[in-house]
Design a protein around this motif. Structure first.
Motif, short mmCIF file in Angstrom:
data_model
loop_
_atom_site.label_atom_id
_atom_site.label_comp_id
_atom_site.label_asym_id
_atom_site.label_seq_id
_atom_site.Cartn_x
_atom_site.Cartn_y
_atom_site.Cartn_z
N UNK A 1 0.83 -1.21 0.00
CA UNK A 1 0.00 0.00 0.00
C UNK A 1 0.86 1.25 0.00
N UNK A 2 1.97 1.23 0.75
CA UNK A 2 2.85 2.41 0.78
C UNK A 2 3.53 2.62 -0.57
N UNK A 3 3.97 1.54 -1.20
CA UNK A 3 4.62 1.66 -2.50
C UNK A 3 3.67 2.22 -3.54
N UNK B 1 9.19 7.58 -9.11
CA UNK B 1 9.67 7.31 -7.76
C UNK B 1 9.89 5.82 -7.55
N UNK B 2 9.03 4.99 -8.12
CA UNK B 2 9.26 3.55 -8.01
C UNK B 2 10.54 3.14 -8.72
N UNK B 3 10.80 3.76 -9.88
CA UNK B 3 12.05 3.48 -10.59
C UNK B 3 13.25 3.86 -9.72
N UNK B 4 13.18 5.02 -9.09
CA UNK B 4 14.27 5.49 -8.24
C UNK B 4 14.43 4.57 -7.03
N UNK B 5 13.32 4.11 -6.47
CA UNK B 5 13.38 3.22 -5.31
C UNK B 5 14.11 1.93 -5.64
N UNK C 1 6.90 9.40 1.79
CA UNK C 1 5.71 8.61 1.47
C UNK C 1 5.76 7.21 2.09
N UNK C 2 6.96 6.64 2.14
CA UNK C 2 7.10 5.30 2.72
C UNK C 2 7.18 5.33 4.24
N UNK C 3 7.37 6.54 4.79
CA UNK C 3 7.49 6.74 6.25
C UNK C 3 8.67 5.92 6.81
N UNK D 1 11.87 -2.17 2.63
CA UNK D 1 10.43 -2.09 2.39
C UNK D 1 10.12 -2.49 0.95
N UNK D 2 10.94 -2.04 0.01
CA UNK D 2 10.74 -2.40 -1.39
C UNK D 2 10.81 -3.91 -1.57
N UNK D 3 11.75 -4.55 -0.89
CA UNK D 3 11.88 -6.00 -0.96
C UNK D 3 10.64 -6.67 -0.39
#
Length: 226
Positions: A148-150, A157-161, A194-196, A206-208
């Motif tokens: 939900x956070x992603x 931003x997802x690309x950068x993450x 955004x991901x806190x 968190x991305x993993x």
């Protein structure tokens, strides 16, 4: 000049790291210390990077890390370990460490990893990072809260993450996605908000957990040259 402090309870490890790193241009070990004197040495020398042993008999690395994180401008800290699945590493990463590396890292790789840390990247041992991530409670299937956070992130931003999770610095990310380092820095700040999460390693973890990296997406937060 990248200023480094090495903290380890073994004199041989301290002197070895000092000798190796001082042999490379642009890197200077300004102090070495055991656990008990580590926080004072770091306050005094104000290094850019701290290589911190995670297991020490007098004052352990987690205690030193917590003290360092209270400084007004804390340095980048990477944990040193002889264990590629040390159970304390994940706690250290969640507490503000910017990665970890094994004590038997090759000299050339060690210098490159220090440069990566100083440039704002994150470093992890590739063979150990997956084991750590899969070994912590809640690992495995994507976690709903993290997914939900992603979803709050933009496509860019997802690309950068994902690139953050690959251990790239802002400059390297910018080169990969054709953006200025300043624009990447703005994206990183937005991602963390955004991901806190408090930092890049926590964002990579968190991305993993959210399944963003995929099964073959590279080891989370792996460092260049690992």
């Amino acid at each position: 000049m990248i200023r480094v402090v090495v903290v380890d309870d073994e004199a041989l490890v301290r002197s070895g790291f000092e000798m190796i790193l001082n042999a490379f241009d642009g890197i200077q070990v300004v102090a070495t210390a055991e656990g008990a004197g580590a926080a004072d040495a770091i306050r005094r020398e104000r290094p850019d990077v701290v290589l911190l042993d995670i297991r020490m008999p007098d004052v352990d690395g987690l205690t030193v890390l917590r003290e360092v994180q209270k400084l007004p401008a804390p340095p980048t800290v990477a944990m040193l370990t002889t264990f590629d699945t040390d159970e304390y590493v994940l706690t250290a990463l969640r507490s503000g460490a910017t990665g970890f590396l094994l004590k038997d890292t090759e000299p050339e790789q060690l210098a490159q990893l220090v440069r990566t840390l100083a440039a704002g990247g994150v470093v992890m041992s590739p063979k150990a990072s997956r084991a750590l991530l899969r070994g912590h409670p809640g690992a495995g299937a994507p976690q709903d809260a993290d997914v939900a956070r992603v979803k709050l992130l933009s496509d860019r931003e997802r690309d950068v993450l994902v690139l953050i999770a690959e251990g790239l610095s802002n400059v390297d990310i910018g080169a990969r996605v054709h953006l200025s380092a300043g624009t990447v820095k703005d994206h990183v700040s937005s991602i963390l908000a955004k991901l806190r999460v408090a930092g890049r390693v926590q964002a990579a973890l968190l991305a993993e957990r959210a399944g963003l990296l995929g099964d073959d997406g590279g080891d989370a937060a792996r460092g260049q040259g690992c």
